[in-house]
Design a protein around this motif. Sequence first.
Motif, PDB file in Angstrom:
ATOM      1  N   GLU A 121      -5.812 -20.791   9.148  1.00 41.64           N
ATOM      2  CA  GLU A 121      -4.747 -19.827   9.407  1.00 41.64           C
ATOM      3  C   GLU A 121      -5.203 -18.428   9.017  1.00 41.64           C
ATOM      4  O   GLU A 121      -6.156 -18.266   8.258  1.00 41.64           O
ATOM      5  N   ILE A 122      -4.508 -17.422   9.551  1.00 39.09           N
ATOM      6  CA  ILE A 122      -4.803 -16.033   9.211  1.00 39.09           C
ATOM      7  C   ILE A 122      -3.566 -15.446   8.555  1.00 39.09           C
ATOM      8  O   ILE A 122      -2.478 -15.472   9.129  1.00 39.09           O
ATOM      9  N   ALA A 123      -3.754 -14.942   7.331  1.00 39.42           N
ATOM     10  CA  ALA A 123      -2.664 -14.321   6.595  1.00 39.42           C
ATOM     11  C   ALA A 123      -3.199 -13.047   5.947  1.00 39.42           C
ATOM     12  O   ALA A 123      -4.332 -13.003   5.479  1.00 39.42           O
ATOM     13  N   LEU A 124      -2.381 -11.997   5.942  1.00 43.57           N
ATOM     14  CA  LEU A 124      -2.771 -10.728   5.340  1.00 43.57           C
ATOM     15  C   LEU A 124      -1.958 -10.475   4.085  1.00 43.57           C
ATOM     16  O   LEU A 124      -0.741 -10.652   4.082  1.00 43.57           O
ATOM     17  N   SER A 125      -2.624 -10.018   3.053  1.00 42.34           N
ATOM     18  CA  SER A 125      -1.958  -9.661   1.809  1.00 42.34           C
ATOM     19  C   SER A 125      -1.169  -8.374   2.012  1.00 42.34           C
ATOM     20  O   SER A 125      -1.527  -7.532   2.825  1.00 42.34           O
ATOM     21  N   LYS A 126      -0.121  -8.204   1.233  1.00 39.81           N
ATOM     22  CA  LYS A 126       0.659  -6.969   1.342  1.00 39.81           C
ATOM     23  C   LYS A 126      -0.170  -5.761   0.914  1.00 39.81           C
ATOM     24  O   LYS A 126       0.112  -4.642   1.322  1.00 39.81           O
ATOM     25  N   ASN A 127      -1.217  -5.972   0.136  1.00 34.37           N
ATOM     26  CA  ASN A 127      -2.095  -4.870  -0.259  1.00 34.37           C
ATOM     27  C   ASN A 127      -2.803  -4.253   0.940  1.00 34.37           C
ATOM     28  O   ASN A 127      -3.121  -3.066   0.929  1.00 34.37           O
ATOM     29  N   VAL A 128      -3.062  -5.029   1.972  1.00 28.65           N
ATOM     30  CA  VAL A 128      -3.687  -4.513   3.187  1.00 28.65           C
ATOM     31  C   VAL A 128      -2.780  -3.473   3.835  1.00 28.65           C
ATOM     32  O   VAL A 128      -3.222  -2.394   4.237  1.00 28.65           O
ATOM     33  N   PHE A 129      -1.490  -3.773   3.903  1.00 26.70           N
ATOM     34  CA  PHE A 129      -0.539  -2.851   4.523  1.00 26.70           C
ATOM     35  C   PHE A 129      -0.358  -1.593   3.673  1.00 26.70           C
ATOM     36  O   PHE A 129      -0.221  -0.493   4.207  1.00 26.70           O
ATOM     37  N   GLU A 130      -0.375  -1.755   2.353  1.00 25.93           N
ATOM     38  CA  GLU A 130      -0.284  -0.597   1.467  1.00 25.93           C
ATOM     39  C   GLU A 130      -1.490   0.314   1.649  1.00 25.93           C
ATOM     40  O   GLU A 130      -1.351   1.542   1.665  1.00 25.93           O
ATOM     41  N   LEU A 131      -2.659  -0.262   1.821  1.00 30.32           N
ATOM     42  CA  LEU A 131      -3.868   0.528   2.014  1.00 30.32           C
ATOM     43  C   LEU A 131      -3.845   1.267   3.354  1.00 30.32           C
ATOM     44  O   LEU A 131      -4.221   2.440   3.427  1.00 30.32           O
ATOM     45  N   ILE A 132      -3.389   0.615   4.405  1.00 30.55           N
ATOM     46  CA  ILE A 132      -3.276   1.275   5.708  1.00 30.55           C
ATOM     47  C   ILE A 132      -2.315   2.459   5.610  1.00 30.55           C
ATOM     48  O   ILE A 132      -2.601   3.554   6.111  1.00 30.55           O
TER      49      ILE A 132
END
Length: 108
Positions: A16-27
């Motif tokens: 599966e592919i899951a993104l951490s909320k830290n990825v969105f904060e960095l963007i």
Amino acid sequence: MAQEYVLLNEKGATGEIALSKNVFELIADITLDDVDSVERIPANKFSKAISCKIVNNQLHIAIDVKLKYGANVNATCEILQNRIYQNIYDMTNMKCGSVDIHVVGFHI
């Protein structure tokens, strides 16, 4: 502290592919550099200038910023909201539930 993720696809044969909320904060943090008249608020040990919440697999972002004195607050915040929304969508193919901009002050 539990790590929060947004599931992008269901578990299949390859995983599966899951993104951490830290990825969105960095963007969102990088996007702040793209908009003139916006200054980020430095984080301290008690609070962060960018907060990301994941509720029912929907992303909600809140950002505290300072604007340049004399800038049109409404227009600048609208541009910032649209760019954050678009950058997250372009990079992750995920639509944000909300992007909230909180103006906490001005800089000269």
